[in-house]
Design an enzyme around this catalytic site. Sequence first.
Site, PDB file in Angstrom:
ATOM      1  N   TYR A  80       0.866  -1.029  -0.088  1.00 50.77           N
ATOM      2  CA  TYR A  80      -0.025  -0.104  -0.013  1.00 50.77           C
ATOM      3  C   TYR A  80       0.833   1.177  -0.163  1.00 50.77           C
ATOM      4  O   TYR A  80       1.872   1.167   0.645  1.00 50.77           O
ATOM      5  CB  TYR A  80      -0.808  -0.058   1.500  1.00 50.77           C
ATOM      6  CG  TYR A  80      -1.652   1.100   1.444  1.00 50.77           C
ATOM      7  CD1 TYR A  80      -2.713   1.365   0.840  1.00 50.77           C
ATOM      8  CD2 TYR A  80      -1.426   2.148   2.440  1.00 50.77           C
ATOM      9  CE1 TYR A  80      -3.673   2.430   0.901  1.00 50.77           C
ATOM     10  CE2 TYR A  80      -2.170   3.215   2.690  1.00 50.77           C
ATOM     11  CZ  TYR A  80      -3.093   3.406   1.746  1.00 50.77           C
ATOM     12  OH  TYR A  80      -3.915   4.711   2.039  1.00 50.77           O
ATOM     13  N   ASP A 108       0.070  -7.495   5.936  1.00 48.43           N
ATOM     14  CA  ASP A 108      -0.990  -6.600   5.560  1.00 48.43           C
ATOM     15  C   ASP A 108      -2.102  -7.230   5.346  1.00 48.43           C
ATOM     16  O   ASP A 108      -2.178  -7.865   4.202  1.00 48.43           O
ATOM     17  CB  ASP A 108      -0.516  -5.277   4.857  1.00 48.43           C
ATOM     18  CG  ASP A 108      -1.742  -4.480   4.486  1.00 48.43           C
ATOM     19  OD1 ASP A 108      -2.917  -4.674   4.981  1.00 48.43           O
ATOM     20  OD2 ASP A 108      -1.566  -3.201   4.140  1.00 48.43           O
ATOM     21  N   LYS A 130     -11.604  -0.546   6.288  1.00 47.79           N
ATOM     22  CA  LYS A 130     -11.849  -1.066   5.123  1.00 47.79           C
ATOM     23  C   LYS A 130     -13.021  -2.400   5.442  1.00 47.79           C
ATOM     24  O   LYS A 130     -13.972  -1.944   5.945  1.00 47.79           O
ATOM     25  CB  LYS A 130     -10.746  -1.608   4.221  1.00 47.79           C
ATOM     26  CG  LYS A 130      -9.700  -0.804   4.093  1.00 47.79           C
ATOM     27  CD  LYS A 130      -9.978   0.456   3.379  1.00 47.79           C
ATOM     28  CE  LYS A 130      -8.878   1.782   3.473  1.00 47.79           C
ATOM     29  NZ  LYS A 130      -7.688   1.066   3.110  1.00 47.79           N
TER      30      LYS A 130
HETATM   31  C1  LIG Z   1      -6.264   1.637   3.483  1.00 53.64           C
HETATM   32  C2  LIG Z   1      -5.176   0.865   3.481  1.00 53.64           C
HETATM   33  C3  LIG Z   1      -3.999   0.908   4.460  1.00 53.64           C
HETATM   34  C4  LIG Z   1      -3.976   2.206   5.412  1.00 53.64           C
HETATM   35  O1  LIG Z   1      -4.715   2.208   6.202  1.00 53.64           O
HETATM   36  P1  LIG Z   1      -5.644   3.455   6.706  1.00 53.64           P
HETATM   37  O2  LIG Z   1      -6.462   3.295   7.786  1.00 53.64           O
HETATM   38  O3  LIG Z   1      -6.204   4.438   5.760  1.00 53.64           O
HETATM   39  O4  LIG Z   1      -4.523   4.215   7.593  1.00 53.64           O
HETATM   40  C5  LIG Z   1      -3.032   0.164   4.403  1.00 53.64           C
HETATM   41  N1  LIG Z   1      -3.077  -1.108   3.839  1.00 53.64           N
HETATM   42  C6  LIG Z   1      -4.052  -1.284   2.824  1.00 53.64           C
HETATM   43  C7  LIG Z   1      -4.086  -2.556   1.988  1.00 53.64           C
HETATM   44  C8  LIG Z   1      -5.162  -0.216   2.634  1.00 53.64           C
HETATM   45  O5  LIG Z   1      -6.133  -0.687   1.734  1.00 53.64           O
END
Ligand SMILES: *Cc1c(COP(=O)(O)O)cnc(C)c1O
Length: 377
Positions: A98, A170, A195
């Site tokens: 990301y 992640d 998300k």
């Molecule tokens: C959105 C996202 C992040 C960052 O998270 P935030 O809550 O926006 O700080 C990290 N990794 C992935 C895969 C994401 O989609």
Amino acid sequence: MKFGTKLLHGEYTIDKTTGALSVPIYQTSTYHQENIESLGEYTYSRSENPTRKALEGTIASLEGGEYGYAFSSGIAAAASIISIFSAGDHLIFADDLYGGTYRLASSIFNRYGIEFSFVDAGNLNNIKEAIKQNTKAIFLETPSNPLLKITDLKGAIKIAKENNLITVVDNTFMSPYLQRPLELGADIVWHSGTKFLAGHSDVVAGLVVTSNKDLADRIYYIQNGFGSILGPQDSWLTLRGIKTLKARLDIQQSNAIKIANFLESHKNVNKVYYPGLDSHEGKGIHLGQSFGPGAVLSFEAKDYLKAKSFMDKIKYAAVAVSLGGVETIISYPAKMSHAAMPSDEREKRGIKDSLIRVSLGIEDVEDIINDFSKALE
Ligand SMILES: *Cc1c(COP(=O)(O)O)cnc(C)c1O
């Protein structure tokens, strides 16, 4: 207990003091102490808060881990994980993490003497070759954003273990319903709770889980010492969202499969990136390490003008950054998530000006297909 049941009957789904089916929002900064010689479980809300703790216990249990931590955003979670390392340590990052995670490494933590290498983790040899004397950890993300590239988690974790490295994954795109890296041997899993976990496009949150006591102590030390905690209101929203994770994702994933097939056969679409399609080269590995292809896909329209007119005409989707909400969200990587990247660098990575990312919502799929169909003409 199976996953869907665990979402509703886990250890933290009912409030222990009142039996409330919704854990209360403990909107307090501090706690009265009965006895100054032995302080209670709760002393100050940066250090611990019952609503946050319910969320932390919940995510730990769902990921199959022991210890959970909630942060003010996904990126705060990632920054806190990197903060357990020290100047002189070397970390290997997959090169399509990301964008915000990449920025933490390439323009923030690099200033504090932590060294980073960025490798294409699609080929495990690249990871092996990047390992140095001072390498401490590997950071991975699969499927990746926005091209849904797959990393072989079991293979990468094996290399990490042979070299005494910590594996950090992640897991935002999959959520613990569809992929549980700790069960494959990863050491730390983290999420943008913003998300799929919270799921309603109404909160920004980050979560970290591990089963390793030493790592847990180091992460908690940073959480309390650095202080980028999730507040009780946002902890509650995330907890509430999590209860319907399976119900939402079942519909979202089923919609994604149908839309992926629809797009793949459309004359104004050049290519679809989705690990549920036979045409996706990572499909086999992905399905061997997860429980489904998920609800995010990307596609290349015939050309830039088609992509632009698609975004202008689409009705039943939000055009926005972010993903994982109950509504279908369409984003345009070249101007949104990857806008900071020079266009030749973007092209080199396969992120064309005709690329559109779609996160499917829970709408009736017939309406989405009709809408996409009209917008693509
Ligand atoms: C959105 C996202 C992040 C960052 O998270 P935030 O809550 O926006 O700080 C990290 N990794 C992935 C895969 C994401 O989609």
